[in-house]
Design an enzyme around this catalytic site. Structure first.
Site, PDB file in Angstrom:
ATOM      1  N   ILE A   9       0.825  -1.219   0.000  1.00 27.07           N
ATOM      2  CA  ILE A   9       0.000   0.000   0.000  1.00 27.07           C
ATOM      3  C   ILE A   9       0.859   1.270   0.000  1.00 27.07           C
ATOM      4  N   THR A  10       2.137   1.157   0.395  1.00 34.41           N
ATOM      5  CA  THR A  10       3.002   2.344   0.383  1.00 34.41           C
ATOM      6  C   THR A  10       3.644   2.560  -0.989  1.00 34.41           C
ATOM      7  N   GLY A  11       3.433   1.639  -1.926  1.00 34.73           N
ATOM      8  CA  GLY A  11       4.031   1.776  -3.260  1.00 34.73           C
ATOM      9  C   GLY A  11       3.174   2.638  -4.169  1.00 34.73           C
ATOM     10  N   GLN A  12       3.645   2.791  -5.403  1.00 36.92           N
ATOM     11  CA  GLN A  12       2.900   3.607  -6.382  1.00 36.92           C
ATOM     12  C   GLN A  12       1.461   3.091  -6.542  1.00 36.92           C
ATOM     13  N   ASP A  13       1.311   1.819  -6.912  1.00 37.20           N
ATOM     14  CA  ASP A  13      -0.024   1.295  -7.226  1.00 37.20           C
ATOM     15  C   ASP A  13      -0.875   1.174  -5.964  1.00 37.20           C
ATOM     16  N   GLN A  81       9.451  -6.985  -4.447  1.00 37.20           N
ATOM     17  CA  GLN A  81      10.690  -6.320  -4.870  1.00 37.20           C
ATOM     18  C   GLN A  81      10.443  -6.101  -6.351  1.00 37.20           C
ATOM     19  N   SER A 123       2.994  -9.436 -14.350  1.00 40.05           N
ATOM     20  CA  SER A 123       3.741  -8.392 -15.066  1.00 40.05           C
ATOM     21  C   SER A 123       4.081  -8.813 -16.488  1.00 40.05           C
ATOM     22  N   GLU A 125       6.784  -8.408 -17.689  1.00 38.49           N
ATOM     23  CA  GLU A 125       8.150  -8.949 -17.642  1.00 38.49           C
ATOM     24  C   GLU A 125       8.145 -10.471 -17.703  1.00 38.49           C
ATOM     25  N   TYR A 147      13.487 -11.175 -11.616  1.00 41.16           N
ATOM     26  CA  TYR A 147      12.162 -10.604 -11.317  1.00 41.16           C
ATOM     27  C   TYR A 147      11.091 -11.302 -12.151  1.00 41.16           C
ATOM     28  N   HIS A 177       3.463   1.071 -15.969  1.00 41.24           N
ATOM     29  CA  HIS A 177       2.593   2.217 -15.715  1.00 41.24           C
ATOM     30  C   HIS A 177       3.262   3.132 -14.695  1.00 41.24           C
ATOM     31  N   ARG A 182       5.864   7.219  -8.839  1.00 36.65           N
ATOM     32  CA  ARG A 182       6.795   6.170  -9.247  1.00 36.65           C
ATOM     33  C   ARG A 182       8.081   6.289  -8.430  1.00 36.65           C
TER      34      ARG A 182
HETATM   35  P1  NAP Z   1       6.444  -0.278  -5.866  1.00 35.77           P
HETATM   36  O1  NAP Z   1       6.104   1.176  -5.977  1.00 35.77           O
HETATM   37  O2  NAP Z   1       7.852  -0.711  -5.931  1.00 35.77           O
HETATM   38  O3  NAP Z   1       5.801  -0.795  -4.484  1.00 35.77           O
HETATM   39  C1  NAP Z   1       6.173  -2.032  -3.937  1.00 35.77           C
HETATM   40  C2  NAP Z   1       5.487  -2.176  -2.591  1.00 35.77           C
HETATM   41  O4  NAP Z   1       5.838  -3.451  -2.049  1.00 35.77           O
HETATM   42  C3  NAP Z   1       5.884  -1.136  -1.538  1.00 35.77           C
HETATM   43  O5  NAP Z   1       4.751  -0.791  -0.783  1.00 35.77           O
HETATM   44  C4  NAP Z   1       6.880  -1.896  -0.667  1.00 35.77           C
HETATM   45  O6  NAP Z   1       6.922  -1.444   0.657  1.00 35.77           O
HETATM   46  C5  NAP Z   1       6.243  -3.279  -0.689  1.00 35.77           C
HETATM   47  N1  NAP Z   1       7.167  -4.327  -0.327  1.00 35.77           N
HETATM   48  C6  NAP Z   1       8.361  -4.630  -0.896  1.00 35.77           C
HETATM   49  N2  NAP Z   1       8.928  -5.674  -0.263  1.00 35.77           N
HETATM   50  C7  NAP Z   1       8.065  -6.044   0.731  1.00 35.77           C
HETATM   51  C8  NAP Z   1       8.076  -7.047   1.721  1.00 35.77           C
HETATM   52  N3  NAP Z   1       9.112  -7.891   1.849  1.00 35.77           N
HETATM   53  N4  NAP Z   1       7.021  -7.147   2.563  1.00 35.77           N
HETATM   54  C9  NAP Z   1       5.974  -6.292   2.461  1.00 35.77           C
HETATM   55  N5  NAP Z   1       5.908  -5.301   1.554  1.00 35.77           N
HETATM   56  C10 NAP Z   1       6.939  -5.181   0.685  1.00 35.77           C
HETATM   57  O7  NAP Z   1       5.645  -1.112  -6.979  1.00 35.77           O
HETATM   58  P2  NAP Z   1       4.411  -0.667  -7.909  1.00 35.77           P
HETATM   59  O8  NAP Z   1       4.943   0.007  -9.113  1.00 35.77           O
HETATM   60  O9  NAP Z   1       3.404  -0.006  -7.069  1.00 35.77           O
HETATM   61  O10 NAP Z   1       3.896  -2.096  -8.400  1.00 35.77           O
HETATM   62  C11 NAP Z   1       2.896  -2.801  -7.668  1.00 35.77           C
HETATM   63  C12 NAP Z   1       2.984  -4.278  -8.032  1.00 35.77           C
HETATM   64  O11 NAP Z   1       2.736  -4.437  -9.423  1.00 35.77           O
HETATM   65  C13 NAP Z   1       4.328  -4.925  -7.789  1.00 35.77           C
HETATM   66  O12 NAP Z   1       4.086  -6.273  -7.431  1.00 35.77           O
HETATM   67  C14 NAP Z   1       5.020  -4.875  -9.139  1.00 35.77           C
HETATM   68  O13 NAP Z   1       5.982  -5.902  -9.238  1.00 35.77           O
HETATM   69  C15 NAP Z   1       3.841  -5.093 -10.054  1.00 35.77           C
HETATM   70  N6  NAP Z   1       3.927  -4.503 -11.398  1.00 35.77           N
HETATM   71  C16 NAP Z   1       4.228  -3.185 -11.535  1.00 35.77           C
HETATM   72  C17 NAP Z   1       4.230  -2.621 -12.810  1.00 35.77           C
HETATM   73  C18 NAP Z   1       4.541  -1.167 -13.018  1.00 35.77           C
HETATM   74  O14 NAP Z   1       4.828  -0.771 -14.158  1.00 35.77           O
HETATM   75  N7  NAP Z   1       4.450  -0.329 -11.989  1.00 35.77           N
HETATM   76  C19 NAP Z   1       3.923  -3.416 -13.936  1.00 35.77           C
HETATM   77  C20 NAP Z   1       3.591  -4.761 -13.736  1.00 35.77           C
HETATM   78  C21 NAP Z   1       3.574  -5.294 -12.450  1.00 35.77           C
HETATM   79  P3  NAP Z   1       8.036  -0.380   1.217  1.00 35.77           P
HETATM   80  O15 NAP Z   1       7.376   0.970   1.085  1.00 35.77           O
HETATM   81  O16 NAP Z   1       8.217  -0.813   2.620  1.00 35.77           O
HETATM   82  O17 NAP Z   1       9.266  -0.540   0.369  1.00 35.77           O
HETATM   83  O1  F7E Z   2      12.995   0.321 -17.198  1.00 37.79           O
HETATM   84  C1  F7E Z   2      15.453   1.056 -19.826  1.00 37.79           C
HETATM   85  C2  F7E Z   2      15.492  -0.290 -19.120  1.00 37.79           C
HETATM   86  O2  F7E Z   2      13.374   0.332 -14.740  1.00 37.79           O
HETATM   87  C3  F7E Z   2      12.294   0.525 -18.401  1.00 37.79           C
HETATM   88  C4  F7E Z   2       8.629  -2.328 -13.149  1.00 37.79           C
HETATM   89  O3  F7E Z   2       7.496  -1.631 -12.685  1.00 37.79           O
HETATM   90  O4  F7E Z   2       7.808  -2.418 -15.418  1.00 37.79           O
HETATM   91  C5  F7E Z   2       8.891  -1.963 -14.612  1.00 37.79           C
HETATM   92  O5  F7E Z   2      10.106  -2.596 -14.987  1.00 37.79           O
HETATM   93  C6  F7E Z   2      13.246   0.397 -19.582  1.00 37.79           C
HETATM   94  C7  F7E Z   2      14.133  -0.842 -19.533  1.00 37.79           C
HETATM   95  O6  F7E Z   2      11.157  -0.453 -15.688  1.00 37.79           O
HETATM   96  C8  F7E Z   2      17.605   3.314 -17.976  1.00 37.79           C
HETATM   97  O7  F7E Z   2      16.615  -1.059 -19.571  1.00 37.79           O
HETATM   98  C9  F7E Z   2      17.314   2.731 -20.041  1.00 37.79           C
HETATM   99  O8  F7E Z   2      14.211  -1.372 -20.831  1.00 37.79           O
HETATM  100  O9  F7E Z   2      11.684   1.929 -15.729  1.00 37.79           O
HETATM  101  P1  F7E Z   2      12.336   0.609 -15.769  1.00 37.79           P
HETATM  102  P2  F7E Z   2      11.096  -1.992 -16.099  1.00 37.79           P
HETATM  103  O10 F7E Z   2      12.390  -2.669 -15.946  1.00 37.79           O
HETATM  104  O11 F7E Z   2      10.424  -2.085 -17.437  1.00 37.79           O
HETATM  105  C10 F7E Z   2       7.566  -3.837 -15.375  1.00 37.79           C
HETATM  106  C11 F7E Z   2       6.380  -4.125 -16.257  1.00 37.79           C
HETATM  107  C12 F7E Z   2       7.424  -4.346 -13.995  1.00 37.79           C
HETATM  108  O12 F7E Z   2       6.708  -5.299 -13.737  1.00 37.79           O
HETATM  109  C13 F7E Z   2       8.419  -3.822 -12.986  1.00 37.79           C
HETATM  110  O13 F7E Z   2       7.944  -4.040 -11.650  1.00 37.79           O
HETATM  111  O14 F7E Z   2      14.136   1.516 -19.568  1.00 37.79           O
HETATM  112  N1  F7E Z   2      16.430   2.039 -19.301  1.00 37.79           N
HETATM  113  N2  F7E Z   2      18.058   3.529 -19.248  1.00 37.79           N
HETATM  114  C14 F7E Z   2      16.579   2.375 -18.022  1.00 37.79           C
HETATM  115  N3  F7E Z   2      15.922   1.957 -16.910  1.00 37.79           N
HETATM  116  C15 F7E Z   2      16.291   2.501 -15.732  1.00 37.79           C
HETATM  117  N4  F7E Z   2      15.637   2.135 -14.602  1.00 37.79           N
HETATM  118  N5  F7E Z   2      17.315   3.428 -15.632  1.00 37.79           N
HETATM  119  C16 F7E Z   2      18.006   3.858 -16.734  1.00 37.79           C
HETATM  120  O15 F7E Z   2      18.900   4.680 -16.641  1.00 37.79           O
END
Ligand code: NAP
Ligand code: F7E
Length: 337
Positions: A9-13, A81, A123, A125, A147, A177, A182
């Site tokens: 709940i403390t994360g972006q989503d 993570q 995801s 990924e 991951y 997203h 973020r």
């Molecule tokens: P985020 O901002 O990184 O948030 C992750 C959350 O998980 C934080 O609240 C964090 O808490 C908590 N957390 C991490 N390790 C934990 C643990 N060991 N025990 C309890 N809580 C823990 O991620 P998000 O972008 O909101 O994404 C939400 C979910 O969707 C994640 O599962 C991510 O992998 C998945 N996802 C994200 C995207 C995207 O583009 N954003 C796309 C596809 C899937 P702390 O505040 O304590 O660190």
């Molecule tokens: O990278 C490229 C990098 O770290 C996006 C998570 O929410 O979405 C996220 O994962 C792209 C990659 O996100 C830099 O190599 C270039 O191709 O913003 P990112 P991610 O790895 O796509 C998926 C769907 C999730 O599920 C994950 O939780 O950008 N890139 N230069 C870079 N990326 C970063 N971080 N930093 C750079 O300097």
């Protein structure tokens, strides 16, 4: 009044989902882990509106207690993570938290709230190398990062709990997203902050990795609507959530710096240290099923999202207003939060 339990709940989503469910009249519980740094700003913003339960994905007992105490109608497993880059350095932790953590939560639901509907944050990924060919919500999944492997483990485990134990578990396969909430290490936030700093006269160039990588970047508040809609569907489903449009990191830099009247080439340098051990060149989703089955459509496009994120960075960097002589930001979007 429906009751929802959110991990992450403390994360972006998690923070946007909590806002959305509270607007819909839900009672919301959030699993929060204890940190030595004290309360996060995200938690401070939510604390008076949600019930906080201490818990950690690594700890079975705490997740079981969270489910028992909250007696949820809906459970959203968003904790993970979530940084792909970090997962190569910490594969064991990533598998434990992102993979096994989901299994622990499913066990807690099976024991204490078997009627609850569960959302698992899968995801794009998970597709990994398979994204070079045709993919849909059934796969194929050929992850390229620890991951991705952890998310595939959680995704397949969700199907096991659905088929073997009758749990109502749905998996949203979400493509990238973004938003002003973020984490700072993700590339959109990093680039938008870089553009805002450059607009304020900072001369340090921004170090980026692979400029050619293409991602399907959507607006996070749109995506939490999809999570909720998915759980309202009578049958548990696996569902892609995406915009269907991809951009390169180069496009992202161009749009972000152009939003403040700058040319990205003057402010970005390539940095080998930002490259990953493996990279997926293009991840683009298909939102057709989400539109047809859930009536979901994204409302904010890529350009508007990046303008909002750059504006939010300018506001963060100049809380008392722009300094005298600073170039006026040309970003014209409304404040996003
Ligand atoms: P985020 O901002 O990184 O948030 C992750 C959350 O998980 C934080 O609240 C964090 O808490 C908590 N957390 C991490 N390790 C934990 C643990 N060991 N025990 C309890 N809580 C823990 O991620 P998000 O972008 O909101 O994404 C939400 C979910 O969707 C994640 O599962 C991510 O992998 C998945 N996802 C994200 C995207 C995207 O583009 N954003 C796309 C596809 C899937 P702390 O505040 O304590 O660190
Ligand atoms: O990278 C490229 C990098 O770290 C996006 C998570 O929410 O979405 C996220 O994962 C792209 C990659 O996100 C830099 O190599 C270039 O191709 O913003 P990112 P991610 O790895 O796509 C998926 C769907 C999730 O599920 C994950 O939780 O950008 N890139 N230069 C870079 N990326 C970063 N971080 N930093 C750079 O300097």
């Amino acid at each position: 009044m429906k009751r929802a339990l959110i991990t992450g709940i403390t994360g972006q989503d998690g923070s946007y989902l909590a806002d959305h469910l509270l607007d819909l009249g839900y009672q919301v519980w959030g699993v929060v882990r204890q940190t030595s740094a004290g309360e996060s700003p995200a938690l401070a913003r939510l604390r008076d509106r949600v019930e906080v339960i201490q818990g950690d994905l690594l700890d079975q007992g705490s997740l079981s207690r969270a489910v028992r105490q909250s007696r949820p109608d809906e459970v959203y497993n968003l904790a993970a993570q979530s940084f792909v880059g970090r997962s190569w350095n910490e594969p064991v932790h990533t598998l434990e938290a992102t993979g096994m953590g989901a299994v622990r939560l499913f066990e807690a639901v099976r024991d204490h709230a078997p009627e609850a509907r569960v959302y698992q944050a899968s995801s794009s990924e998970m597709y990994g190398y398979a994204a070079a060919g045709p993919v849909d919500a059934t796969g194929p999944f050929l992850p390229h990062s620890p991951y991705g492997v952890a998310k595939v483990m959680a995704h397949h485990s969700a199907a096991v709990y659905r088929r073997s134990h009758g749990l109502h578990v749905s998996c949203g396969i979400l493509f990238n997203h973004e938003s002003p909430r973020r984490g700072p290490h993700f590339v959109t936030r990093k680039v938008c902050r870089g553009a805002a700093l450059a607009a304020l006269g900072h001369s340090e160039p921004l170090a980026l990795g692979n400029l050619e990588a293409r991602r399907d970047w959507g607006w996070a508040p749109d995506y939490v609507r999809a999570m909720h809609l998915l759980l309202q569907h009578p049958e548990p489903l696996d569902m892609m959530v995406a915009t269907g449009v991809s951009h390169s990191v180069r496009d992202l830099a161009r749009v972000a710096y152009a939003a403040v009247g700058l040319h990205w080439e003057d402010h970005v340098r390539l940095d080998q240290a930002q490259l990953r051990p493996a990279e997926i060149p293009n991840l683009t989703g298909d939102p057709t099923a989400a539109a047809e089955l859930l009536g979901w459509r994204p409302e904010v496009d890529f350009g508007e999202m990046i303008r909002r994120m750059v504006l939010a960075e300018l506001e963060r960097l100049t809380p008392a207003g722009l300094p005298r002589g600073a170039p006026p930001p040309r970003v014209d979007a409304p404040p996003p939060h």
